[in-house]
Design an enzyme around this catalytic site. Structure first.
Site, PDB file in Angstrom:
ATOM      1  N   ASP A  69       0.814  -1.211   0.000  1.00  0.00           N
ATOM      2  CA  ASP A  69       0.000   0.000   0.000  1.00  0.00           C
ATOM      3  C   ASP A  69       0.851   1.266   0.000  1.00  0.00           C
ATOM      4  O   ASP A  69       0.456   2.282  -0.579  1.00  0.00           O
ATOM      5  CB  ASP A  69      -0.942  -0.017   1.210  1.00  0.00           C
ATOM      6  CG  ASP A  69      -1.948  -1.154   1.134  1.00  0.00           C
ATOM      7  OD1 ASP A  69      -2.569  -1.320   0.068  1.00  0.00           O
ATOM      8  OD2 ASP A  69      -2.101  -1.880   2.126  1.00  0.00           O
ATOM      9  N   THR A  71       3.755   1.678  -1.542  1.00  0.00           N
ATOM     10  CA  THR A  71       4.221   1.884  -2.916  1.00  0.00           C
ATOM     11  C   THR A  71       3.104   2.439  -3.785  1.00  0.00           C
ATOM     12  O   THR A  71       3.322   3.336  -4.614  1.00  0.00           O
ATOM     13  CB  THR A  71       4.734   0.560  -3.505  1.00  0.00           C
ATOM     14  OG1 THR A  71       5.749   0.022  -2.661  1.00  0.00           O
ATOM     15  CG2 THR A  71       5.303   0.761  -4.889  1.00  0.00           C
ATOM     16  N   THR A  95       2.165  -6.322   2.661  1.00  0.00           N
ATOM     17  CA  THR A  95       1.611  -7.095   3.781  1.00  0.00           C
ATOM     18  C   THR A  95       0.093  -7.192   3.698  1.00  0.00           C
ATOM     19  O   THR A  95      -0.474  -8.278   3.787  1.00  0.00           O
ATOM     20  CB  THR A  95       2.017  -6.441   5.116  1.00  0.00           C
ATOM     21  OG1 THR A  95       3.443  -6.373   5.196  1.00  0.00           O
ATOM     22  CG2 THR A  95       1.496  -7.268   6.289  1.00  0.00           C
ATOM     23  N   ASP A 217     -18.133   7.556  -7.011  1.00  0.00           N
ATOM     24  CA  ASP A 217     -19.326   8.391  -6.834  1.00  0.00           C
ATOM     25  C   ASP A 217     -19.011   9.812  -6.404  1.00  0.00           C
ATOM     26  O   ASP A 217     -19.913  10.615  -6.173  1.00  0.00           O
ATOM     27  CB  ASP A 217     -20.290   7.747  -5.834  1.00  0.00           C
ATOM     28  CG  ASP A 217     -19.682   7.575  -4.444  1.00  0.00           C
ATOM     29  OD1 ASP A 217     -18.481   7.889  -4.279  1.00  0.00           O
ATOM     30  OD2 ASP A 217     -20.391   7.103  -3.532  1.00  0.00           O
ATOM     31  N   LEU A 219     -17.726  10.748  -3.570  1.00  0.00           N
ATOM     32  CA  LEU A 219     -18.031  10.927  -2.152  1.00  0.00           C
ATOM     33  C   LEU A 219     -17.076  10.126  -1.267  1.00  0.00           C
ATOM     34  O   LEU A 219     -16.756   8.976  -1.571  1.00  0.00           O
ATOM     35  CB  LEU A 219     -19.463  10.494  -1.847  1.00  0.00           C
ATOM     36  CG  LEU A 219     -20.590  11.284  -2.518  1.00  0.00           C
ATOM     37  CD1 LEU A 219     -21.922  10.593  -2.263  1.00  0.00           C
ATOM     38  CD2 LEU A 219     -20.618  12.720  -2.022  1.00  0.00           C
ATOM     39  N   GLU A 276       0.585   5.607   5.718  1.00  0.00           N
ATOM     40  CA  GLU A 276       1.816   6.381   5.852  1.00  0.00           C
ATOM     41  C   GLU A 276       1.584   7.552   6.802  1.00  0.00           C
ATOM     42  O   GLU A 276       0.575   8.258   6.693  1.00  0.00           O
ATOM     43  CB  GLU A 276       2.271   6.901   4.483  1.00  0.00           C
ATOM     44  CG  GLU A 276       2.473   5.813   3.434  1.00  0.00           C
ATOM     45  CD  GLU A 276       3.554   4.822   3.825  1.00  0.00           C
ATOM     46  OE1 GLU A 276       4.652   5.265   4.213  1.00  0.00           O
ATOM     47  OE2 GLU A 276       3.299   3.600   3.732  1.00  0.00           O
TER      48      GLU A 276
END
Length: 298
Positions: A69, A71, A95, A217, A219, A276
């Site tokens: 996530d 990267t 992970t 959408d 939102l 992050e």
């Protein structure tokens, strides 16, 4: 058969040579069949994926990132601000791989490459917070503290289980904070232990079932958690019982949808953006509707 003139393949060597070689062997043969010119770049430091995407994004048809996530977060921060944005594809190499799960991408690399190169795409929303971009979520309180408290050694050995261990430890020490939140139709003040602004649906491989949630959408789904008891977490994973757009408290939770919001907290809090930790409150968030075209699963 779907063909691309030029594709950029970005991967991180951090997993170790043996694991990297195995991952590349699983995906590159499938990708190369669909690309006339394939450029492969290995990154070595934090932030390099953002720099590469920013430099090469407008000159390529497709960017594929092999990584977790973090990267993916770097990639969207390099691509989102471009005038001409290439298609983005994710091969799950981390992970949790939360956003790839949202896109129905298999977690097996060989299967993921095969599915992605079928070429099915979707225009997806991108979140912007202050001067940065995110695909999955932004949050303060419990979610940020959980990311901060993850033990690097545990993460390497235990994988996604380390997220749950950190969450349990964080819950025991959680302290409420004061917040002021301005959204499209809501003005809220009070105390909470977590404010979570979701564009995706998964955190730590757990699916949070927001009612009527869509990724195109325009939102955000905003969740405010009032206390850190285990019962509150059970409520989070039963959100189908909540109305789809209601800022009134239901139990310990408040949930609503909005295209923009402003968040202030006292004290100032570190914020978690796609896992992050590099920013803090106050924060201004907006949805960039259908801003990036991405390869998706079946």
């Amino acid at each position: 058969m779907v063909m691309y003139n030029h594709a950029l393949f970005i991967y991180n060597q951090a997993a170790g040579q043996a694991n990297t070689e195995k991952a590349l062997a699983a995906v590159l043969p499938e990708i190369s069949v669909h690309v006339k010119e394939l450029q492969i770049i290995q990154t070595e430091r934090e932030g390099e994926t953002t720099e590469i995407c920013r430099e090469w994004g407008e000159r390529t048809d497709l960017v594929i990132v092999l990584g977790g996530d973090g990267t993916v977060h770097e990639a969207i921060n390099g691509l989102a601000e471009l005038e001409i944005r290439p298609i983005l594809g994710i091969l799950p190499g981390g992970t949790c791989n939360d956003f790839s799960r949202m896109l129905r991408i298999p977690q097996n690399l060989a299967r993921a490459a095969k599915i992605l190169m079928q070429g099915k795409t979707q225009l997806l929303d991108v979140g912007k917070v202050n001067d940065h971009y995110f695909l999955n979520f932004w949050g303060v309180g419990l979610v940020a503290d959980t990311s901060t408290n993850i033990d690097a050694g545990q993460k390497k050995v235990l994988g996604k289980l380390s997220y749950f261990l950190s969450a349990l430890k964080t819950m025991q020490a959680a302290e409420p904070f004061h917040f002021t939140l301005e959204a499209d139709e809501h003005h809220l003040k009070g105390e909470a232990v977590m404010i979570l602004v979701m564009n995706g649906r998964y955190i730590g491989t757990n699916q949070i079932p927001f009612p009527n949630m869509k990724i195109d959408d325009g939102l955000f789904d905003v969740l405010i958690v009032r206390d850190s008891t285990f019962g509150s977490l059970i409520e989070v994973f039963n959100l189908e019982e909540l109305p789809p757009n209601n800022a009134e408290a239901v139990g310990n939770l408040q949930h609503f949808q909005t295209s923009s919001l402003s968040v202030q907290t006292s004290p100032v809090l570190e914020a978690d953006t796609d896992g992050e930790i590099y920013s803090e409150t106050p924060a201004e968030l907006i949805v960039l509707n259908k801003h990036i075209q991405m390869l998706v699963g079946d």
